[in-house]
Design a protein around this motif. Structure first.
Motif, PDB file in Angstrom:
ATOM      1  N   ILE A 122       2.446  32.281 -53.833  1.00  0.00           N
ATOM      2  CA  ILE A 122       2.021  31.845 -52.500  1.00  0.00           C
ATOM      3  C   ILE A 122       1.621  30.378 -52.615  1.00  0.00           C
ATOM      4  CG2 ILE A 122       1.194  34.103 -51.681  1.00  0.00           C
ATOM      5  CD1 ILE A 122      -1.676  32.973 -52.442  1.00  0.00           C
ATOM      6  N   GLY A 123       1.655  29.662 -51.495  1.00  0.00           N
ATOM      7  CA  GLY A 123       1.219  28.266 -51.544  1.00  0.00           C
ATOM      8  C   GLY A 123       1.377  27.601 -50.198  1.00  0.00           C
ATOM      9  N   GLU A 124       0.419  26.749 -49.878  1.00  0.00           N
ATOM     10  CA  GLU A 124       0.442  26.113 -48.554  1.00  0.00           C
ATOM     11  C   GLU A 124       1.011  24.694 -48.634  1.00  0.00           C
ATOM     12  OE1 GLU A 124      -2.069  26.159 -50.496  1.00  0.00           O
ATOM     13  OE2 GLU A 124      -3.038  24.211 -50.355  1.00  0.00           O
ATOM     14  N   PRO A 125       1.621  24.216 -47.514  1.00  0.00           N
ATOM     15  CA  PRO A 125       2.071  22.825 -47.500  1.00  0.00           C
ATOM     16  C   PRO A 125       0.893  21.865 -47.300  1.00  0.00           C
ATOM     17  CG  PRO A 125       2.722  23.953 -45.467  1.00  0.00           C
ATOM     18  CD  PRO A 125       1.979  24.955 -46.303  1.00  0.00           C
ATOM     19  N   LYS A 126       1.119  20.591 -47.544  1.00  0.00           N
ATOM     20  CA  LYS A 126       0.054  19.584 -47.504  1.00  0.00           C
ATOM     21  C   LYS A 126      -0.639  19.509 -46.141  1.00  0.00           C
ATOM     22  CE  LYS A 126      -1.741  15.677 -49.407  1.00  0.00           C
ATOM     23  NZ  LYS A 126      -3.080  15.796 -48.875  1.00  0.00           N
ATOM     24  N   GLU A 127       0.166  19.542 -45.078  1.00  0.00           N
ATOM     25  CA  GLU A 127      -0.459  19.362 -43.752  1.00  0.00           C
ATOM     26  C   GLU A 127      -1.435  20.495 -43.426  1.00  0.00           C
ATOM     27  OE1 GLU A 127       2.763  19.656 -44.369  1.00  0.00           O
ATOM     28  OE2 GLU A 127       3.741  21.049 -43.003  1.00  0.00           O
ATOM     29  N   ILE A 128      -1.168  21.666 -43.982  1.00  0.00           N
ATOM     30  CA  ILE A 128      -2.079  22.801 -43.757  1.00  0.00           C
ATOM     31  C   ILE A 128      -3.341  22.614 -44.604  1.00  0.00           C
ATOM     32  CG2 ILE A 128      -2.345  25.326 -44.049  1.00  0.00           C
ATOM     33  CD1 ILE A 128      -0.471  24.722 -41.757  1.00  0.00           C
ATOM     34  N   ARG A 129      -3.162  22.195 -45.846  1.00  0.00           N
ATOM     35  CA  ARG A 129      -4.331  21.978 -46.716  1.00  0.00           C
ATOM     36  C   ARG A 129      -5.243  20.900 -46.134  1.00  0.00           C
ATOM     37  NH1 ARG A 129      -8.288  22.643 -48.328  1.00  0.00           N
ATOM     38  NH2 ARG A 129      -9.162  22.840 -50.430  1.00  0.00           N
ATOM     39  N   ASP A 130      -4.598  19.884 -45.528  1.00  0.00           N
ATOM     40  CA  ASP A 130      -5.377  18.782 -44.956  1.00  0.00           C
ATOM     41  C   ASP A 130      -6.242  19.229 -43.781  1.00  0.00           C
ATOM     42  OD1 ASP A 130      -4.415  17.071 -46.826  1.00  0.00           O
ATOM     43  OD2 ASP A 130      -2.908  16.136 -45.533  1.00  0.00           O
ATOM     44  N   GLU A 131      -5.888  20.363 -43.173  1.00  0.00           N
ATOM     45  CA  GLU A 131      -6.704  20.878 -42.054  1.00  0.00           C
ATOM     46  C   GLU A 131      -7.979  21.574 -42.548  1.00  0.00           C
ATOM     47  OE1 GLU A 131      -2.823  21.932 -39.275  1.00  0.00           O
ATOM     48  OE2 GLU A 131      -4.229  23.531 -39.793  1.00  0.00           O
ATOM     49  N   GLY A 132      -8.048  21.803 -43.861  1.00  0.00           N
ATOM     50  CA  GLY A 132      -9.263  22.420 -44.415  1.00  0.00           C
ATOM     51  C   GLY A 132      -8.984  23.779 -45.026  1.00  0.00           C
ATOM     52  N   VAL A 133     -10.000  24.312 -45.685  1.00  0.00           N
ATOM     53  CA  VAL A 133      -9.823  25.538 -46.452  1.00  0.00           C
ATOM     54  C   VAL A 133      -9.536  26.748 -45.554  1.00  0.00           C
ATOM     55  CG1 VAL A 133     -12.269  26.173 -46.653  1.00  0.00           C
ATOM     56  CG2 VAL A 133     -10.676  26.813 -48.450  1.00  0.00           C
ATOM     57  N   ASP A 134     -10.098  26.778 -44.351  1.00  0.00           N
ATOM     58  CA  ASP A 134      -9.858  27.939 -43.483  1.00  0.00           C
ATOM     59  C   ASP A 134      -8.383  28.029 -43.095  1.00  0.00           C
ATOM     60  OD1 ASP A 134     -12.478  28.565 -43.695  1.00  0.00           O
ATOM     61  OD2 ASP A 134     -13.061  27.795 -41.719  1.00  0.00           O
ATOM     62  N   SER A 135      -7.806  26.884 -42.740  1.00  0.00           N
ATOM     63  CA  SER A 135      -6.371  26.872 -42.401  1.00  0.00           C
ATOM     64  C   SER A 135      -5.529  27.259 -43.606  1.00  0.00           C
ATOM     65  CB  SER A 135      -5.919  25.484 -41.948  1.00  0.00           C
ATOM     66  OG  SER A 135      -6.491  25.171 -40.745  1.00  0.00           O
ATOM     67  N   ALA A 136      -5.914  26.722 -44.766  1.00  0.00           N
ATOM     68  CA  ALA A 136      -5.153  27.041 -45.981  1.00  0.00           C
ATOM     69  C   ALA A 136      -5.203  28.543 -46.248  1.00  0.00           C
ATOM     70  CB  ALA A 136      -5.701  26.261 -47.168  1.00  0.00           C
ATOM     71  N   MET A 137      -6.400  29.136 -46.112  1.00  0.00           N
ATOM     72  CA  MET A 137      -6.525  30.564 -46.386  1.00  0.00           C
ATOM     73  C   MET A 137      -5.749  31.406 -45.370  1.00  0.00           C
ATOM     74  SD  MET A 137      -7.940  30.737 -49.236  1.00  0.00           S
ATOM     75  CE  MET A 137      -7.656  32.499 -49.323  1.00  0.00           C
ATOM     76  N   GLU A 138      -5.779  30.979 -44.123  1.00  0.00           N
ATOM     77  CA  GLU A 138      -5.041  31.722 -43.091  1.00  0.00           C
ATOM     78  C   GLU A 138      -3.533  31.722 -43.433  1.00  0.00           C
ATOM     79  OE1 GLU A 138      -4.179  31.339 -38.364  1.00  0.00           O
ATOM     80  OE2 GLU A 138      -5.989  30.360 -39.114  1.00  0.00           O
ATOM     81  N   TYR A 139      -3.055  30.537 -43.853  1.00  0.00           N
ATOM     82  CA  TYR A 139      -1.647  30.405 -44.226  1.00  0.00           C
ATOM     83  C   TYR A 139      -1.335  31.296 -45.451  1.00  0.00           C
ATOM     84  CZ  TYR A 139       2.814  28.110 -45.167  1.00  0.00           C
ATOM     85  OH  TYR A 139       4.155  27.860 -45.362  1.00  0.00           O
ATOM     86  N   LEU A 140      -2.219  31.227 -46.425  1.00  0.00           N
ATOM     87  CA  LEU A 140      -1.976  31.995 -47.659  1.00  0.00           C
ATOM     88  C   LEU A 140      -2.026  33.503 -47.396  1.00  0.00           C
ATOM     89  CD1 LEU A 140      -4.068  29.816 -50.152  1.00  0.00           C
ATOM     90  CD2 LEU A 140      -1.574  29.911 -49.946  1.00  0.00           C
ATOM     91  N   TRP A 141      -2.985  33.939 -46.588  1.00  0.00           N
ATOM     92  CA  TRP A 141      -3.040  35.384 -46.298  1.00  0.00           C
ATOM     93  C   TRP A 141      -1.776  35.825 -45.568  1.00  0.00           C
ATOM     94  CZ3 TRP A 141      -5.836  37.476 -49.579  1.00  0.00           C
ATOM     95  CH2 TRP A 141      -7.145  37.089 -49.861  1.00  0.00           C
ATOM     96  N   SER A 142      -1.204  34.936 -44.745  1.00  0.00           N
ATOM     97  CA  SER A 142       0.014  35.342 -44.018  1.00  0.00           C
ATOM     98  C   SER A 142       1.176  35.576 -45.004  1.00  0.00           C
ATOM     99  CB  SER A 142       0.396  34.302 -42.959  1.00  0.00           C
ATOM    100  OG  SER A 142       0.970  33.169 -43.581  1.00  0.00           O
ATOM    101  N   GLU A 143       1.100  34.943 -46.159  1.00  0.00           N
ATOM    102  CA  GLU A 143       2.146  35.171 -47.159  1.00  0.00           C
ATOM    103  C   GLU A 143       1.948  36.500 -47.910  1.00  0.00           C
ATOM    104  OE1 GLU A 143       3.999  30.849 -48.002  1.00  0.00           O
ATOM    105  OE2 GLU A 143       2.329  31.348 -49.312  1.00  0.00           O
ATOM    106  N   PHE A 144       0.852  37.182 -47.590  1.00  0.00           N
ATOM    107  CA  PHE A 144       0.659  38.530 -48.144  1.00  0.00           C
ATOM    108  C   PHE A 144       1.032  39.612 -47.127  1.00  0.00           C
ATOM    109  CE2 PHE A 144      -2.301  36.244 -51.013  1.00  0.00           C
ATOM    110  CZ  PHE A 144      -1.829  36.713 -52.227  1.00  0.00           C
ATOM    111  N   ASP A 145       1.497  39.201 -45.953  1.00  0.00           N
ATOM    112  CA  ASP A 145       1.880  40.200 -44.948  1.00  0.00           C
ATOM    113  C   ASP A 145       2.921  41.153 -45.539  1.00  0.00           C
ATOM    114  OD1 ASP A 145       0.210  39.218 -43.058  1.00  0.00           O
ATOM    115  OD2 ASP A 145       1.756  38.219 -41.853  1.00  0.00           O
TER     116      ASP A 145
END
Ligand code: PEP
Length: 235
Positions: A122-145
């Motif tokens: 799993i891994g988030e793109p830069k623009e998502i990481r730049d939005e902060g840890v909550d956005s990064a985690m939301e993105y990462l959890w979606s990769e566990f769907d």
């Protein structure tokens, strides 16, 4: 620690043979008990006689026994070499090869049902990481769907896309923050991947929830992979 090397589209069949033989000698000579995974190209797969803590796996496969899927391999071709380990969900497959979460889940379930050890990336793109840890985690959890995070032969590799192949790893505190968030729900081993090399492995292995690393470019030469393992073994 777990040390995994992903060759991607690198190294020849001849060099892979030499690489694995040297790795085996290094592990036996130094009595290394840590788990080590090697993901060579399809053309370099073979029956390797290895100690049980060194496992060769496939970087990808189509979730079928065999069939008409040009350019892919299925279970029949993996079974020929007695391999039981697969990498699923690598960002290069998600982004470059446009693999959907749906297909990734299909692969996951297919190989899970057949008892494969799965390194799930799993891994988030830069623009998502730049939005902060909550956005990064939301993105990462979606990769566990659709993914069974309790599968006993699962290993999760957190690989921020922006740190892959750039030579610049994510910062220790950023990796720490993401891995501890993952650890709250995920009990299986957690790896970090993204520009790991012999000079930063000690810092990475000191992260509390980091159980190992998935390494690309810095591991394609056997000398550098051995150096990473030597420096990274937790004392
Ligand atoms: C990877 O693609 O899995 C990876 C971690 O690559 P690199 O080490 O080159 O950043």
């Amino acid at each position: 620690m777990i040390f995994a090397t992903n060759f991607k589209t690198n190294n020849t069949r001849a060099y892979t043979k030499e690489y694995i033989q040297t790795l085996k000698e290094f592990v036996l000579k130094n009595d290394i008990k840590d788990d080590i995974f090697v993901f060579p190209t399809f053309t370099s797969l073979d029956m390797f006689e290895l100690p049980s803590n060194i496992r060769v796996g496939v970087q990808n496969a189509y979730p079928v026994q065999n069939g008409s899927y040009t350019g892919e391999i299925g279970l029949e071709q993996i079974d020929e070499f007695g391999l039981k380990t697969i990498l699923i969900g690598h960002s290069e497959r998600r982004v470059i090869l446009k693999e959907s979460q749906e297909l990734i889940v299909e692969k996951f379930n297919y190989f899970k049902e057949r008892g494969f050890e799965i390194i799930y990336c799993i891994g988030e793109p830069k623009e998502i990481r730049d939005e902060g840890v909550d956005s990064a985690m939301e993105y990462l959890w979606s990769e566990f769907d659709g993914i069974d995070i309790e599968y006993e032969k699962l290993i999760v590799a957190y690989e921020p896309i922006w740190a892959i192949g750039t030579g610049v790893s994510a910062k220790k505190e950023d990796i720490d923050e993401i891995l501890s968030n993952l650890r709250a729900k995920i009990k299986v081993p957690l790896l970090y991947g993204g520009s790991v090399k012999s000079s930063n492995i000690q810092e990475i292995e000191s992260i509390k929830d980091c159980d190992g690393v998935l390494v690309g470019s810095a591991s394609w030469k056997i000398e550098s992979f051995c150096e990473i393992i030597k420096n990274g073994i937790k004392g």
